[in-house]
Design a protein around this motif. Structure first.
Motif, PDB file in Angstrom:
ATOM      1  N   ASP A 175      68.183  55.895 -50.074  1.00 32.32           N
ATOM      2  CA  ASP A 175      69.144  56.440 -49.118  1.00 32.32           C
ATOM      3  C   ASP A 175      68.539  56.308 -47.725  1.00 32.32           C
ATOM      4  O   ASP A 175      67.898  57.218 -47.227  1.00 32.32           O
ATOM      5  N   PRO A 176      68.679  55.128 -47.061  1.00 31.31           N
ATOM      6  CA  PRO A 176      68.063  54.923 -45.750  1.00 31.31           C
ATOM      7  C   PRO A 176      68.641  55.878 -44.731  1.00 31.31           C
ATOM      8  O   PRO A 176      69.804  56.248 -44.785  1.00 31.31           O
ATOM      9  N   ARG A 177      67.823  56.258 -43.772  1.00 34.25           N
ATOM     10  CA  ARG A 177      68.280  57.213 -42.762  1.00 34.25           C
ATOM     11  C   ARG A 177      69.035  56.530 -41.643  1.00 34.25           C
ATOM     12  O   ARG A 177      69.650  57.170 -40.822  1.00 34.25           O
ATOM     13  N   PHE A 178      68.946  55.210 -41.551  1.00 32.98           N
ATOM     14  CA  PHE A 178      69.647  54.543 -40.468  1.00 32.98           C
ATOM     15  C   PHE A 178      70.115  53.177 -40.951  1.00 32.98           C
ATOM     16  O   PHE A 178      69.322  52.368 -41.385  1.00 32.98           O
ATOM     17  N   GLU A 179      71.403  52.946 -40.924  1.00 35.20           N
ATOM     18  CA  GLU A 179      71.930  51.643 -41.339  1.00 35.20           C
ATOM     19  C   GLU A 179      72.842  51.084 -40.260  1.00 35.20           C
ATOM     20  O   GLU A 179      73.557  51.801 -39.595  1.00 35.20           O
ATOM     21  N   ILE A 180      72.796  49.768 -40.128  1.00 41.43           N
ATOM     22  CA  ILE A 180      73.726  49.064 -39.259  1.00 41.43           C
ATOM     23  C   ILE A 180      74.656  48.282 -40.162  1.00 41.43           C
ATOM     24  O   ILE A 180      74.211  47.530 -41.008  1.00 41.43           O
ATOM     25  N   ALA A 181      75.926  48.452 -40.014  1.00 45.27           N
ATOM     26  CA  ALA A 181      76.882  47.671 -40.791  1.00 45.27           C
ATOM     27  C   ALA A 181      77.649  46.780 -39.839  1.00 45.27           C
ATOM     28  O   ALA A 181      78.249  47.250 -38.890  1.00 45.27           O
ATOM     29  N   SER A 182      77.593  45.489 -40.069  1.00 48.27           N
ATOM     30  CA  SER A 182      78.234  44.578 -39.134  1.00 48.27           C
ATOM     31  C   SER A 182      79.175  43.634 -39.868  1.00 48.27           C
ATOM     32  O   SER A 182      78.892  43.190 -40.968  1.00 48.27           O
ATOM     33  N   VAL A 183      80.280  43.332 -39.223  1.00 48.65           N
ATOM     34  CA  VAL A 183      81.296  42.475 -39.824  1.00 48.65           C
ATOM     35  C   VAL A 183      81.119  41.060 -39.330  1.00 48.65           C
ATOM     36  O   VAL A 183      80.918  40.830 -38.157  1.00 48.65           O
ATOM     37  N   LEU A 184      81.211  40.082 -40.226  1.00 45.37           N
ATOM     38  CA  LEU A 184      81.122  38.679 -39.878  1.00 45.37           C
ATOM     39  C   LEU A 184      82.383  37.976 -40.327  1.00 45.37           C
ATOM     40  O   LEU A 184      82.645  37.913 -41.517  1.00 45.37           O
ATOM     41  N   PRO A 185      83.148  37.445 -39.435  1.00 42.79           N
ATOM     42  CA  PRO A 185      83.071  37.616 -38.010  1.00 42.79           C
ATOM     43  C   PRO A 185      83.724  38.915 -37.607  1.00 42.79           C
ATOM     44  O   PRO A 185      84.273  39.597 -38.460  1.00 42.79           O
TER      45      PRO A 185
ATOM     46  N   GLY B 298      62.619  46.900 -36.979  1.00 41.60           N
ATOM     47  CA  GLY B 298      62.040  47.448 -38.194  1.00 41.60           C
ATOM     48  C   GLY B 298      62.558  48.813 -38.576  1.00 41.60           C
ATOM     49  O   GLY B 298      62.061  49.416 -39.515  1.00 41.60           O
ATOM     50  N   ARG B 299      63.590  49.324 -37.895  1.00 42.18           N
ATOM     51  CA  ARG B 299      64.023  50.691 -38.137  1.00 42.18           C
ATOM     52  C   ARG B 299      65.430  50.752 -38.715  1.00 42.18           C
ATOM     53  O   ARG B 299      66.027  51.815 -38.751  1.00 42.18           O
ATOM     54  N   TYR B 300      65.963  49.632 -39.139  1.00 44.18           N
ATOM     55  CA  TYR B 300      67.337  49.655 -39.639  1.00 44.18           C
ATOM     56  C   TYR B 300      67.529  48.688 -40.796  1.00 44.18           C
ATOM     57  O   TYR B 300      66.733  47.768 -41.002  1.00 44.18           O
ATOM     58  N   ILE B 301      68.574  48.924 -41.541  1.00 46.22           N
ATOM     59  CA  ILE B 301      69.014  47.994 -42.580  1.00 46.22           C
ATOM     60  C   ILE B 301      70.335  47.401 -42.119  1.00 46.22           C
ATOM     61  O   ILE B 301      71.266  48.125 -41.778  1.00 46.22           O
ATOM     62  N   ASN B 302      70.424  46.073 -42.098  1.00 39.81           N
ATOM     63  CA  ASN B 302      71.612  45.380 -41.614  1.00 39.81           C
ATOM     64  C   ASN B 302      72.485  44.977 -42.800  1.00 39.81           C
ATOM     65  O   ASN B 302      72.061  44.219 -43.665  1.00 39.81           O
ATOM     66  N   ILE B 303      73.705  45.518 -42.862  1.00 46.23           N
ATOM     67  CA  ILE B 303      74.648  45.189 -43.933  1.00 46.23           C
ATOM     68  C   ILE B 303      75.694  44.250 -43.371  1.00 46.23           C
ATOM     69  O   ILE B 303      76.464  44.635 -42.487  1.00 46.23           O
ATOM     70  N   LYS B 304      75.735  43.019 -43.837  1.00 42.29           N
ATOM     71  CA  LYS B 304      76.700  42.047 -43.332  1.00 42.29           C
ATOM     72  C   LYS B 304      77.939  42.034 -44.225  1.00 42.29           C
ATOM     73  O   LYS B 304      77.834  41.899 -45.441  1.00 42.29           O
ATOM     74  N   ILE B 305      79.093  42.177 -43.600  1.00 39.65           N
ATOM     75  CA  ILE B 305      80.355  42.226 -44.330  1.00 39.65           C
ATOM     76  C   ILE B 305      81.164  40.983 -44.002  1.00 39.65           C
ATOM     77  O   ILE B 305      81.515  40.743 -42.846  1.00 39.65           O
TER      78      ILE B 305
END
Length: 286
Positions: free
Chosen positions: A1-11, A119-126
């Motif tokens: 359960d990461p404390r910080f996530e980035i979720a980004s949409v492509l495109p 180094g402080r985030y997890i990048n989720i590509k959608i």
């Protein structure tokens, strides 16, 4: 359960894909998380039109939280607020906050973002839906997917092509022309049409320069390379380099290109399309 996530949409999509993503994250409610412990800030919502600084947002978050309970903090379109990185970093440092960020601006997808939170985030590509995912939502024919692509926001629309045109224009203007201060817009559009027309074909910058000369358009190889890189950064076009299978070395100059969603191909070209190229495009992303 990461404390910080980035979720980004492509495109980037104007609304639909973020809604799908954030509703998916709302499974927290089904796992016993109280609604008051989920703070959702949508910077495109009318509710937040008056919020223009990180101090405005900080005051809002403070009004919804305390220092002891556990909170799940969602920011949508966070890049609209100047200095947002400081706000995110501040709440990241607090043990009782999980932070999730989404944004449709390609700047959030580029190397520029890594300088803010290395180094402080997890990048989720959608990505737009694959055909299997598309069938889970819409049981229509395969040809519909080939024609209109997989952007969820288009599924309920009667005029899908108009939506795709508007979305494409928005990406080109905001994430390419405006961001990179493009002067020769006509060249950018012609280059995009060429690449989308030649999905899966071996292409080089030199061949593109020769193709443009037939229309009496003189352009340098470096300019073509730069414009292609802008299309890639905006997540409209994806490149695959040739590989020497015997020597296992990547061969330069000749590459293949694929468009992120086939709906763009239909809306851009507006003509009968090679189904083989469309199928190869689907296989590449799968």
């Amino acid at each position: 359960d990461p404390r910080f996530e980035i979720a980004s949409v492509l495109p980037p999509d104007s609304k639909g894909d973020f809604a799908f993503l954030l509703h998916g994250l709302y499974h927290l409610k089904n796992n016993g998380i109280k609604e008051e412990n989920i703070i959702f800030i949508d910077l495109e919502s009318p509710d937040f039109l008056s919020y223009s600084t990180i101090n405005d947002l900080n005051e809002y978050i403070k009004s919804k939280s305390n220092k002891t309970d556990k909170y799940y903090l969602f920011f949508d379109e966070i890049q609209r607020i100047e200095g947002w990185q400081r706000l995110v970093n501040a709440y990241f440092s607090l043990d009782n906050f999980d932070v999730y960020v989404t944004g449709s601006n390609s700047k959030l997808l580029s190397g520029e973002f890594a300088t803010y939170l290395t180094g402080r985030y997890i990048n989720i590509k959608i990505f737009p839906f694959s055909f299997v995912e598309y069938l889970e939502y819409n049981k229509e024919l395969f040809m519909d997917y080939l024609t209109f692509g997989g952007f969820p926001a288009s599924f309920e629309l009667d005029n899908k092509i108009q939506y795709l045109n508007d979305l494409f224009d928005s990406i080109v203007f905001n994430d390419i022309i405006k961001r990179f201060d493009i002067k020769n817009v006509d060249l950018l559009i012609r280059l995009t049409h060429f690449l989308v027309s030649n999905i899966g074909q071996l292409v080089s910058a030199n061949s593109i320069v020769k193709y443009l000369k037939k229309d009496r358009i003189n352009v340098s190889v470096n300019t073509v390379y730069n414009y292609i890189s802008y299309l890639e950064e905006a997540c409209l076009i994806y490149k695959v380099k040739r590989e020497d299978l015997i020597g296992k070395k990547i061969l330069n100059h000749l590459e293949k290109y694929y468009v992120v969603d086939l709906g763009f191909r239909e809306s851009i070209l507006k003509k009968d399309l090679d189904i083989g190229q469309s199928l190869e495009n689907i296989v590449y992303f799968e």
